[in-house]
Design a protein around this motif. Sequence first.
Motif, PDB file in Angstrom:
ATOM      1  N   ALA A  59       0.826  -1.204   0.000  1.00  0.00           N
ATOM      2  CA  ALA A  59       0.000   0.000   0.000  1.00  0.00           C
ATOM      3  C   ALA A  59       0.859   1.252   0.000  1.00  0.00           C
ATOM      4  CB  ALA A  59      -0.908   0.006   1.225  1.00  0.00           C
ATOM      5  N   GLN A  60       0.411   2.278  -0.721  1.00  0.00           N
ATOM      6  CA  GLN A  60       1.098   3.563  -0.753  1.00  0.00           C
ATOM      7  C   GLN A  60       0.412   4.512   0.225  1.00  0.00           C
ATOM      8  OE1 GLN A  60       3.901   3.909  -2.568  1.00  0.00           O
ATOM      9  NE2 GLN A  60       3.611   1.728  -3.040  1.00  0.00           N
ATOM     10  N   ALA A  61       1.083   5.610   0.545  1.00  0.00           N
ATOM     11  CA  ALA A  61       0.568   6.537   1.552  1.00  0.00           C
ATOM     12  C   ALA A  61      -0.825   7.043   1.206  1.00  0.00           C
ATOM     13  CB  ALA A  61       1.539   7.703   1.724  1.00  0.00           C
ATOM     14  N   GLN A  62      -1.089   7.293  -0.097  1.00  0.00           N
ATOM     15  CA  GLN A  62      -2.374   7.842  -0.475  1.00  0.00           C
ATOM     16  C   GLN A  62      -3.473   6.801  -0.532  1.00  0.00           C
ATOM     17  OE1 GLN A  62       0.290   7.610  -2.339  1.00  0.00           O
ATOM     18  NE2 GLN A  62      -0.134   6.998  -4.459  1.00  0.00           N
ATOM     19  N   ASP A  63      -3.159   5.523  -0.277  1.00  0.00           N
ATOM     20  CA  ASP A  63      -4.131   4.447  -0.432  1.00  0.00           C
ATOM     21  C   ASP A  63      -4.910   4.139   0.835  1.00  0.00           C
ATOM     22  OD1 ASP A  63      -1.912   2.593  -2.608  1.00  0.00           O
ATOM     23  OD2 ASP A  63      -3.474   4.042  -3.091  1.00  0.00           O
ATOM     24  N   PHE A  64      -4.614   4.782   1.963  1.00  0.00           N
ATOM     25  CA  PHE A  64      -5.273   4.386   3.207  1.00  0.00           C
ATOM     26  C   PHE A  64      -5.953   5.583   3.868  1.00  0.00           C
ATOM     27  CE2 PHE A  64      -1.138   5.809   4.692  1.00  0.00           C
ATOM     28  CZ  PHE A  64      -1.422   6.440   5.886  1.00  0.00           C
ATOM     29  N   GLN A  65      -6.934   5.260   4.695  1.00  0.00           N
ATOM     30  CA  GLN A  65      -7.660   6.287   5.447  1.00  0.00           C
ATOM     31  C   GLN A  65      -7.013   6.444   6.814  1.00  0.00           C
ATOM     32  OE1 GLN A  65     -12.011   6.272   5.527  1.00  0.00           O
ATOM     33  NE2 GLN A  65     -11.927   6.453   7.755  1.00  0.00           N
ATOM     34  N   PRO A  66      -6.577   7.647   7.187  1.00  0.00           N
ATOM     35  CA  PRO A  66      -5.958   7.844   8.504  1.00  0.00           C
ATOM     36  C   PRO A  66      -7.001   7.822   9.616  1.00  0.00           C
ATOM     37  CG  PRO A  66      -6.158   9.935   7.361  1.00  0.00           C
ATOM     38  CD  PRO A  66      -6.593   8.877   6.381  1.00  0.00           C
ATOM     39  N   LYS A  67      -6.527   7.774  10.851  1.00  0.00           N
ATOM     40  CA  LYS A  67      -7.399   7.899  12.015  1.00  0.00           C
ATOM     41  C   LYS A  67      -7.706   9.376  12.236  1.00  0.00           C
ATOM     42  CE  LYS A  67      -4.919   4.077  14.282  1.00  0.00           C
ATOM     43  NZ  LYS A  67      -3.990   3.748  15.394  1.00  0.00           N
ATOM     44  N   THR A  68      -8.976   9.708  12.383  1.00  0.00           N
ATOM     45  CA  THR A  68      -9.380  11.087  12.619  1.00  0.00           C
ATOM     46  C   THR A  68     -10.518  11.112  13.637  1.00  0.00           C
ATOM     47  OG1 THR A  68     -10.935  11.002  10.764  1.00  0.00           O
ATOM     48  CG2 THR A  68      -8.727  11.872  10.293  1.00  0.00           C
ATOM     49  N   ALA A  69     -10.765  12.303  14.198  1.00  0.00           N
ATOM     50  CA  ALA A  69     -11.869  12.469  15.135  1.00  0.00           C
ATOM     51  C   ALA A  69     -13.174  12.013  14.491  1.00  0.00           C
ATOM     52  CB  ALA A  69     -11.972  13.932  15.561  1.00  0.00           C
ATOM     53  N   GLY A  70     -13.967  11.222  15.223  1.00  0.00           N
ATOM     54  CA  GLY A  70     -15.221  10.711  14.710  1.00  0.00           C
ATOM     55  C   GLY A  70     -15.126   9.352  14.050  1.00  0.00           C
TER      56      GLY A  70
ATOM     57  N   GLY B  57     -13.360  -5.906  18.798  1.00  0.00           N
ATOM     58  CA  GLY B  57     -13.086  -4.639  19.456  1.00  0.00           C
ATOM     59  C   GLY B  57     -13.690  -3.490  18.666  1.00  0.00           C
ATOM     60  N   LEU B  58     -14.284  -2.529  19.372  1.00  0.00           N
ATOM     61  CA  LEU B  58     -14.877  -1.358  18.741  1.00  0.00           C
ATOM     62  C   LEU B  58     -14.243  -0.117  19.359  1.00  0.00           C
ATOM     63  CD1 LEU B  58     -17.110  -0.838  16.602  1.00  0.00           C
ATOM     64  CD2 LEU B  58     -18.673  -0.413  18.505  1.00  0.00           C
ATOM     65  N   THR B  59     -13.664   0.738  18.501  1.00  0.00           N
ATOM     66  CA  THR B  59     -12.941   1.921  18.957  1.00  0.00           C
ATOM     67  C   THR B  59     -13.579   3.176  18.378  1.00  0.00           C
ATOM     68  OG1 THR B  59     -10.882   0.644  19.000  1.00  0.00           O
ATOM     69  CG2 THR B  59     -10.683   3.041  19.082  1.00  0.00           C
ATOM     70  N   TYR B  60     -13.801   4.176  19.238  1.00  0.00           N
ATOM     71  CA  TYR B  60     -14.310   5.472  18.783  1.00  0.00           C
ATOM     72  C   TYR B  60     -13.284   6.550  19.097  1.00  0.00           C
ATOM     73  CZ  TYR B  60     -17.052   9.706  18.333  1.00  0.00           C
ATOM     74  OH  TYR B  60     -17.484  10.954  17.958  1.00  0.00           O
ATOM     75  N   PHE B  61     -12.988   7.397  18.092  1.00  0.00           N
ATOM     76  CA  PHE B  61     -11.982   8.446  18.233  1.00  0.00           C
ATOM     77  C   PHE B  61     -12.659   9.770  18.594  1.00  0.00           C
ATOM     78  CE2 PHE B  61      -9.637   5.245  16.070  1.00  0.00           C
ATOM     79  CZ  PHE B  61      -8.302   5.457  16.410  1.00  0.00           C
ATOM     80  N   PHE B  62     -12.394  10.266  19.815  1.00  0.00           N
ATOM     81  CA  PHE B  62     -12.877  11.580  20.231  1.00  0.00           C
ATOM     82  C   PHE B  62     -12.100  12.686  19.528  1.00  0.00           C
ATOM     83  CE2 PHE B  62     -13.770   8.832  23.944  1.00  0.00           C
ATOM     84  CZ  PHE B  62     -15.144   8.995  23.994  1.00  0.00           C
ATOM     85  N   THR B  63     -10.786  12.478  19.397  1.00  0.00           N
ATOM     86  CA  THR B  63      -9.917  13.367  18.627  1.00  0.00           C
ATOM     87  C   THR B  63      -9.076  12.490  17.714  1.00  0.00           C
ATOM     88  OG1 THR B  63      -7.999  13.333  20.125  1.00  0.00           O
ATOM     89  CG2 THR B  63      -9.779  14.867  20.679  1.00  0.00           C
ATOM     90  N   ASP B  64      -8.170  13.091  16.956  1.00  0.00           N
ATOM     91  CA  ASP B  64      -7.290  12.281  16.109  1.00  0.00           C
ATOM     92  C   ASP B  64      -6.453  11.316  16.944  1.00  0.00           C
ATOM     93  OD1 ASP B  64      -8.335  13.840  14.135  1.00  0.00           O
ATOM     94  OD2 ASP B  64      -6.455  14.822  13.568  1.00  0.00           O
TER      95      ASP B  64
END
Length: 215
Positions: free
Chosen positions: A20-31, A73-80
């Motif tokens: 995978a290349q850098a532009q191919d993935f979704q980063p972790k972000t708030a929400g 496991g279920l994870t929710y991001f309040f911030t990045d």
Amino acid sequence: MYTKMIALAVGAGLLFAGAAQAQDFQPKTAGTVMLNVRATGVLPTGDDPITTLAGASTGLKADVSNDVMPTIGLTYFFTDNVAVEVIAGTTQHTIRAQGPGADIKVQKTWVLPPVVSLQYHFMPDQKVSPYVGAGVNYMLFYSEKDYNGFGLKVDDGFGYSLQAGVDVAVRDRWSVNADVKKIFFETDATDRFNGVKSKVTLNPWVVSGGFGYKF
């Protein structure tokens, strides 16, 4: 054996991640909501003495077996960077009484140990994003089956946990996850038929590997 199985599963995912290349993935972000499906080994470490109800030594110790099962496991991001994770799964363990010349099967029991952790994720916008966490858990013992004339009752209760792990982005919303928790939990086990008891210090390592998906 358990850690090798989980390491193989994670290693297979990392082979795909390497393409995978850098532009191919979704980063972790708030929400972001992340679902992780893992193979998990629960590895108790306790070895507590079994005594009579009056406190006299029996010369035996309680031993609790390992087990591997799937977990979610279920994870929710309040911030990045800051997230909360809830994991659920159930494992089966054999409790034995062991001592010089003795190895007695006492009980098989299922345990449901949900863990809620507050996490900090380093480098959430990068392909490789490690994290640490701390939380609480509740040990619920059920569907017990006694052996050899024992009538064991293991008390449910709360413990706490420390956590470290890493998410490796594969492609799009997919990732590979490796996770290790140390759960600190001590309870009482009483044999109501034979008049003996033991402190049971489980303190298991919870070692996991699997795949994640971001929503």
